[in-house]
Scaffold this active site. Structure first.
Site, mmCIF file in Angstrom:
data_model
loop_
_atom_site.group_PDB
_atom_site.id
_atom_site.type_symbol
_atom_site.label_atom_id
_atom_site.label_comp_id
_atom_site.label_asym_id
_atom_site.label_seq_id
_atom_site.Cartn_x
_atom_site.Cartn_y
_atom_site.Cartn_z
ATOM 1 N N GLU A 96 4.495 -0.562 1.866
ATOM 2 C CA GLU A 96 4.646 -0.735 0.416
ATOM 3 C C GLU A 96 4.502 -2.179 -0.042
ATOM 4 O O GLU A 96 4.370 -2.452 -1.224
ATOM 5 C CB GLU A 96 6.006 -0.218 -0.084
ATOM 6 C CG GLU A 96 6.299 1.236 0.162
ATOM 7 C CD GLU A 96 7.663 1.647 -0.400
ATOM 8 O OE1 GLU A 96 8.354 0.789 -0.997
ATOM 9 O OE2 GLU A 96 8.023 2.825 -0.250
ATOM 10 N N GLU A 155 0.833 -1.201 0.000
ATOM 11 C CA GLU A 155 0.000 0.000 0.000
ATOM 12 C C GLU A 155 0.866 1.248 0.000
ATOM 13 O O GLU A 155 2.045 1.204 0.306
ATOM 14 C CB GLU A 155 -0.934 0.020 1.216
ATOM 15 C CG GLU A 155 -0.357 -0.533 2.515
ATOM 16 C CD GLU A 155 0.854 0.194 3.040
ATOM 17 O OE1 GLU A 155 0.869 1.455 2.973
ATOM 18 O OE2 GLU A 155 1.805 -0.463 3.505
#
Length: 358
Positions: A317, A174
């Site tokens: 991430e 994300e």
């Protein structure tokens, strides 16, 4: 029937027969019984997912959901809101943490704009934008219920499409400034844990901003009063599009019977939401690492999962996923290539199962 309803209905339980056969095969290998610990559990879990004793990964993909969060308005982050769009662009350039680790471990990435406050002009960023960021949860609901369902279904659709392309191992990532705040809000709403236990310093903030973050999350829960028995209501009121999208990825993976890796704190909150929607999802989840966010330990305990690594990481991430992929593949390689007691001409009849030794 909606996509989310159809998905929840199609998720089936693990294959116990295949798991037992995998156990028997592992116990026949020339080693002290149970000595490979979690590697053996990975092999057994994979058998439960696929229904096969022997498994091999062909294509790996980390799905990265990118979205802005309205709670940024509360002044709880040292990062400018524009950082969400900037890092999303950098995913395409291949220069972020998850990108270089993914390249090293040879896995692909799927970058999804599910709600950034920016219009990208790059085909490498998939436009699934629900809205230009969520609303400020310290003042009202993050999104509508319809938007939440759409975001979850975006995750399901993404995994469905990638499975059709031959991907059989997934990771979850994300990008979104302030998404540790929304994740903490979701956790507090579901678990009723106080914000002092669920709110951490995320990417790094001053003490003043840390106090403001806790206050903002507390206000969000008080103002929105999410129903802990209704996960969609919780995400709708205090979550984010990225959390909803990743939740959908977990549901999609379970429906398609493919393994999927949890990254850090935000990803683990989405996993908890998915498991609350259908408890059988847990059989398809592999936790990569224990995030340095303070509440991460609670989430792992709630899920009953043991993270493979503890590296004090808190990048997000999806950066923990490539390393977990390598561990999963190494476990499967051992299963296929290690010799048995018979092949190694070793008498294992007197060995004690060390899993039973306390």
């Amino acid at each position: 029937m909606s996509l989310i309803e159809n998905t929840l209905e199609k998720i089936e339980k693990r294959n116990e027969e295949a798991m037992e056969k995998a156990r028997e095969r592992l116990d026949s290998l020339a080693k002290p019984i149970g000595s490979l610990g979690e590697l053996e559990e990975i092999v057994i879990k994979m058998a439960g997912i696929t229904g096969r004793v022997h498994n091999k990964i062909h294509k790996k993909n980390i799905v990265i959901m990118c979205s802005d969060n309205g709670i940024w308005e509360e002044g709880i982050s040292n990062c400018p809101k524009e950082l969400t769009a900037n890092i999303t662009k950098n995913f395409v350039k291949g220069i972020t943490g998850v990108c270089v680790l993914g390249d090293f471990f040879k896995c692909d990435r799927t970058i999804v704009d599910i709600g950034t406050d920016y219009d990208f002009e790059n085909d490498a960023i998939i436009n699934k934008k629900i809205d230009y960021g969520t609303k400020n949860i310290a003042k009202g609901p993050a999104m509508t219920r319809e938007q939440c369902i759409k975001a979850i279904e975006t995750g399901i659709e993404t995994v469905d499409e990638l499975v059709e392309k031959g991907y059989d191992l997934f990771g979850t990532g994300e990008m979104g400034v302030c998404n540790t705040a929304t994740s903490s809000a979701v956790l507090s709403a579901i678990s009723k844990l106080p914000v002092n236990e669920t709110v951490g310093k995320g990417s790094g903030i001053t003490e003043d901003k840390f106090q403001a973050k806790k206050t903002a999350v507390q206000n969000a829960i008080k103002i929105n009063n999410p129903n802990p028995e209704d996960i969609i209501d919780v995400i709708t009121k205090v979550g984010g599009f990225d959390i909803a999208g990743i939740c959908g990825c977990f549901l999609g993976a379970a429906k398609n019977r493919v393994p999927i890796v949890i990254d850090g704190f935000i990803s683990s909150i989405a996993a908890l939401c998915a498991v609350r929607l259908n408890k059988k999802v847990i059989d398809f989840l592999f936790p990569s690492h224990l995030s340095a966010e303070p509440a991460a330990k609670y989430v792992m305990k709630e899920l009953g999962l043991n993270p493979m690594l503890n590296l004090n990481m808190r990048l997000g991430e999806g950066s923990g996923c490539p390393m977990a992929f390598a561990i999963i593949e190494s476990a499967l390689y051992v299963m296929d290539n290690m010799g048995t007691f018979q092949e190694a001409e070793v008498d294992g009849s007197k060995l004690i199962d060390i899993r039973k030794v306390k």
